[in-house]
Design an enzyme around this catalytic site. Structure first.
Site, PDB file in Angstrom:
ATOM      1  N   GLY A  16      32.413   5.314  46.863  1.00  0.00           N
ATOM      2  CA  GLY A  16      31.869   4.759  47.905  1.00  0.00           C
ATOM      3  C   GLY A  16      32.250   5.302  49.552  1.00  0.00           C
ATOM      4  O   GLY A  16      31.386   5.341  50.321  1.00  0.00           O
ATOM      5  N   LYS A 280      38.422   1.772  37.252  1.00  0.00           N
ATOM      6  CA  LYS A 280      39.132   2.687  37.626  1.00  0.00           C
ATOM      7  C   LYS A 280      40.383   2.501  36.829  1.00  0.00           C
ATOM      8  O   LYS A 280      40.545   3.630  35.975  1.00  0.00           O
ATOM      9  CB  LYS A 280      40.305   1.878  39.239  1.00  0.00           C
ATOM     10  CG  LYS A 280      38.420   2.319  39.799  1.00  0.00           C
ATOM     11  CD  LYS A 280      39.017   2.291  41.289  1.00  0.00           C
ATOM     12  CE  LYS A 280      38.585   1.897  42.345  1.00  0.00           C
ATOM     13  NZ  LYS A 280      37.394   2.513  42.365  1.00  0.00           N
TER      14      LYS A 280
END
Ligand code: ADP
Ligand code: MG
Length: 319
Positions: A16, A280
Site C-alpha cells: 500500500g 506475505k
C-alpha cells in the site's frame, strides 16, 4: 547488463505504501507522486537487465471508490465490489503506466507498458465464504450497520473502535483467467501490470466466470502470478526491510535467509500477524514450494540490494 545478479524474471508485489503514504488524504497528486518514486525503483531494476511483472495492492483506492458509489447511489446506480475492484486496477494501472514511462526515460531505457484487468478464480466452496473477515468501504454507526445487516443480509463488524464496517470473504486464489494474455505480453517484451488488488474474484459458472463479492489477498495472488509465469523470484515489497520474529516485542529479531520449513515453523508459532505479514510469508512459502528459487520480503527502498541477496528476508527451498 551491469554488475549484480544475472538477469531474472521477477514479480514485484507493491504494498500500500508504494501508492499512498500514512497520513495522506489520497488526492491524485499524492498518489501520482508516490507512484513515480516507486516506478523510479522499478526502472532501476529494469536497467540491470531483469524482466519485471508488477502487481499491487488497492485497499485505500477501492475503499474510496466504494465511498463514492455509496454516497452517490441516489444519483447514479452503485456498482458492485467486483466492478469497483476493476476500476481500481485501471486507475492504479494508469498511474503506473504513465510514471513508468517517465521513470524509464530518466534511465534512458524503454519498454511498452500494459495493464491487464485480471480476474482471479476462487472456489465457491472456499470456507472463507462462511466466515467473512476483510473489512471494506466506509465506516458507519451501529444503527446503520444493524439495518444493512438486516436488509441486505451482509456481515458487519466493529473495526478497532473506529466504527462499523462491512466485511467480505477473503478466499484463496486458485487460477488467473488472463494468464495466457500475461504470458504473451511478457514474451513480447512488454512490461506488464497484473492482478492488481489481488485480482477481481470470480467463480467458474457454466463455462464462464461470474464476479463475486470478496477480496483476494494481494500477496497470495502475487504468488499465483509468479508461479504461473515461472518467475525466478517473487519480491514482496512493503514498509519494513525485513520480517521479524517477536515483532514489536522483547527479543525482536530480523530474519535474513530462511528455508521453507523454518518459515512455516515460525508462522505456526504465531510470529506473523494475520492480514499483514502472515499472507506475505505464506505467499513466499507457496512460491518456493511451487518450484520458485527464492521469495523475498523487503522494502521498496532496499529492493536492489534485496535482488542481489544483500537485504530483505529471503525464503529458499530446504528443510
Ligand atoms: P502492505 O500494504 O505492504 O501489504 P501490510 O500493512 O499489510 O502492508 O503489512 C506490512 C506490516 O506488517 C508491517 O508494516 C508491520 O507492521 C506488520 N508486521 C506484522 N508482523 C510482522 C513481523 N513479524 N515482521 C515484520 N512486520 C510485521
Ligand atoms: Mg497487506
Amino acid at each position: 547488463m551491469t554488475k549484480g545478479a544475472p538477469p531474472k524474471r521477477l514479480v514485484v508485489a507493491l504494498g500500500g505504501n508504494a501508492i499512498l503514504q500514512p497520513g495522506e488524504k489520497g488526492t491524485f497528486e499524492e498518489q501520482d507522486a508516490n507512484v513515480l518514486k516507486t516506478c523510479r525503483q522499478i526502472a532501476k531494476i529494469l536497467k540491470k537487465g531483469h524482466e519485471v511483472v508488477i502487481t499491487h495492492g488497492n485497499g485505500p483506492q477501492v475503499g474510496n471508490i466504494l465511498i463514492q458509489n455509496e454516497r452517490s447511489g441516489d444519483v447514479v446506480p452503485s456498482m458492485p465490489l467486483d466492478v469497483c475492484g476493476s476500476e481500481s486496477q485501471g486507475f492504479i494501472g494508469y498511474m503506473i503506466q504513465n510514471n513508468m514511462n517517465r521513470a524509464m526515460a530518466e534511465e534512458g531505457i524503454h519498454r511498452d507498458v500494459a495493464t491487464v484487468v485480471t480476474q482471479v478464480v476462487v472456489d465457491p466452496k472456499d470456507p472463507a465464504f462462511d466466515a467473512p473477515t476483510k473489512p471494506v468501504g466506509p465506516f458507519y454507526d451501529s444503527k446503520t450497520a444493524a439495518s444493512k445487516m438486516k436488509e441486505r443480509g451482509e456481515r458487519w463488524v466493529e473495526d478497532s473502535g473506529r466504527g462499523w464496517r462491512k466485511v467480505v470473504p477473503s478466499p484463496d486464489p486458485l487460477d488467473i483467467v488472463e494468464k495466457q494474455v500475461i504470458k504473451v505480453l511478457l514474451e513480447a517484451g512488454i512490461l506488464v501490470v497484473a492482478c492488481g488488488g489481488g485480482g477481481i474474484p470470480v467463480v467458474a459458472e457454466g463455462g464462464a466466470y461470474r464476479g463475486v463479492e470478496a477480496v483476494i489477498d494481494k500477496d497470495l495472488a502475487a504468488e499465483r502470478l509468479a508461479s504461473m509465469i515461472r518467475a525466478d523470484m517473487l519480491l514482496i515489497l512493503t514498509d519494513v526491510p525485513r520480517v521479524c520474529l517477536n515483532y514489536r516485542q522483547p527479543g525482536q529479531m530480523e530474519l535474513g535467509q530462511v528455508t521453507v520449513k523454518e518459515a512455516r515453523d515460525f508462522m505456526n508459532q504465531g510470529h506473523f500477524k494475520a492480514g499483514s505479514m502472515k499472507p506475505k510469508v505464506q505467499a513466499a512459502i507457496r512460491f518456493v514450494e511451487s518450484g520458485g528459487k527464492a521469495a523475498i520480503i523487503s522494502s521498496l527502498g532496499a529492493v536492489l540490494d534485496a535482488i542481489d541477496g544483500l537485504e530483505g528476508t529471503r525464503v529458499v527451498p530446504g528443510i
